[in-house]
Design a protein around this motif. Structure first.
Motif, PDB file in Angstrom:
ATOM      1  N   SER A 124       1.997   1.351  -3.086  1.00  0.00           N
ATOM      2  CA  SER A 124       1.650   2.058  -4.646  1.00  0.00           C
ATOM      3  C   SER A 124       1.113   3.179  -4.102  1.00  0.00           C
ATOM      4  O   SER A 124       1.146   4.185  -5.471  1.00  0.00           O
ATOM      5  CB  SER A 124       0.349   1.295  -4.290  1.00  0.00           C
ATOM      6  N   GLU A 125       0.651   3.494  -2.925  1.00  0.00           N
ATOM      7  CA  GLU A 125       0.814   5.446  -3.302  1.00  0.00           C
ATOM      8  C   GLU A 125       1.638   5.986  -3.684  1.00  0.00           C
ATOM      9  O   GLU A 125       1.470   7.083  -4.133  1.00  0.00           O
ATOM     10  CB  GLU A 125      -0.207   5.211  -1.328  1.00  0.00           C
ATOM     11  N   GLU A 158       1.378   8.605  -6.636  1.00  0.00           N
ATOM     12  CA  GLU A 158       1.563  10.146  -6.258  1.00  0.00           C
ATOM     13  C   GLU A 158       2.629  10.777  -7.236  1.00  0.00           C
ATOM     14  O   GLU A 158       3.057  11.600  -7.789  1.00  0.00           O
ATOM     15  CB  GLU A 158       2.199  10.497  -4.729  1.00  0.00           C
ATOM     16  N   ILE A 198       0.558  -1.135   0.292  1.00  0.00           N
ATOM     17  CA  ILE A 198       0.038   0.118   0.002  1.00  0.00           C
ATOM     18  C   ILE A 198       0.758   1.244  -0.194  1.00  0.00           C
ATOM     19  O   ILE A 198       1.168   1.969  -0.800  1.00  0.00           O
ATOM     20  CB  ILE A 198      -0.952   0.130   0.670  1.00  0.00           C
TER      21      ILE A 198
END
Length: 150
Positions: free
Chosen positions: A26-27, A31, A23
């Protein structure tokens, strides 16, 4: 960036058994580049299943954790480098919490394109991912043994 110019979406894979790390990754990746198509595997066996049944475009880079259940990162790397066709040439970044010189040496011997120690900070991870996406891999072919603590 020739690949990015040919294809508007970059395909990046990550194999990591830690859901929080996936996570976090991925974030940060989204971005850095919201157009990236990120494919996640929760362990090495799932990654290899994806690669063996690949019908999508080849990934530009695979980020590969070392310590995973079912199939370890080293095993995946070794198997990727033995595959037939263009998939065996895909860039693989070993992405681990381990900074053990033996792990780094083994990764490079097995054909890792790069070794990076996972950062603890989100901004540091984003900065690293920006650099990876801008990297000219043609200049790295003889750059064996390099790694980065981030």
């Amino acid at each position: 960036m020739a690949l990015a110019e040919q294809n508007s979406h970059r395909h990046i894979y990550i194999a990591d058994d830690d859901e929080d790390d996936r996570i976090f990754f991925s974030e940060a990746m989204l971005e850095v580049d919201p157009d990236v198509i990120l494919k996640e595997a929760q362990d090495g066996a799932e990654l290899m299943e994806i690669l063996h049944t690949l019908s999508d475009p080849l990934p530009e880079v695979i980020f590969l954790d070392l310590n995973m259940p079912k199939k370890k990162g080293f095993d995946c790397l070794e198997e990727i480098r033995k595959l037939k066709g263009a998939i065996r040439e895909v860039k693989v970044i070993m992405f681990s919490t381990s900074s053990d010189p033996q792990d780094i040496e083994k990764a490079m011997e097995l054909g890792a394109s790069f070794y990076a120690v996972k950062p603890s900070g989100f901004d540091t991870l984003k900065s690293f991912l920006e650099q990876v996406l801008q990297m000219d891999w043609r200049c790295r072919t003889n750059d064996r043994g390099k790694f980065r603590l981030i």
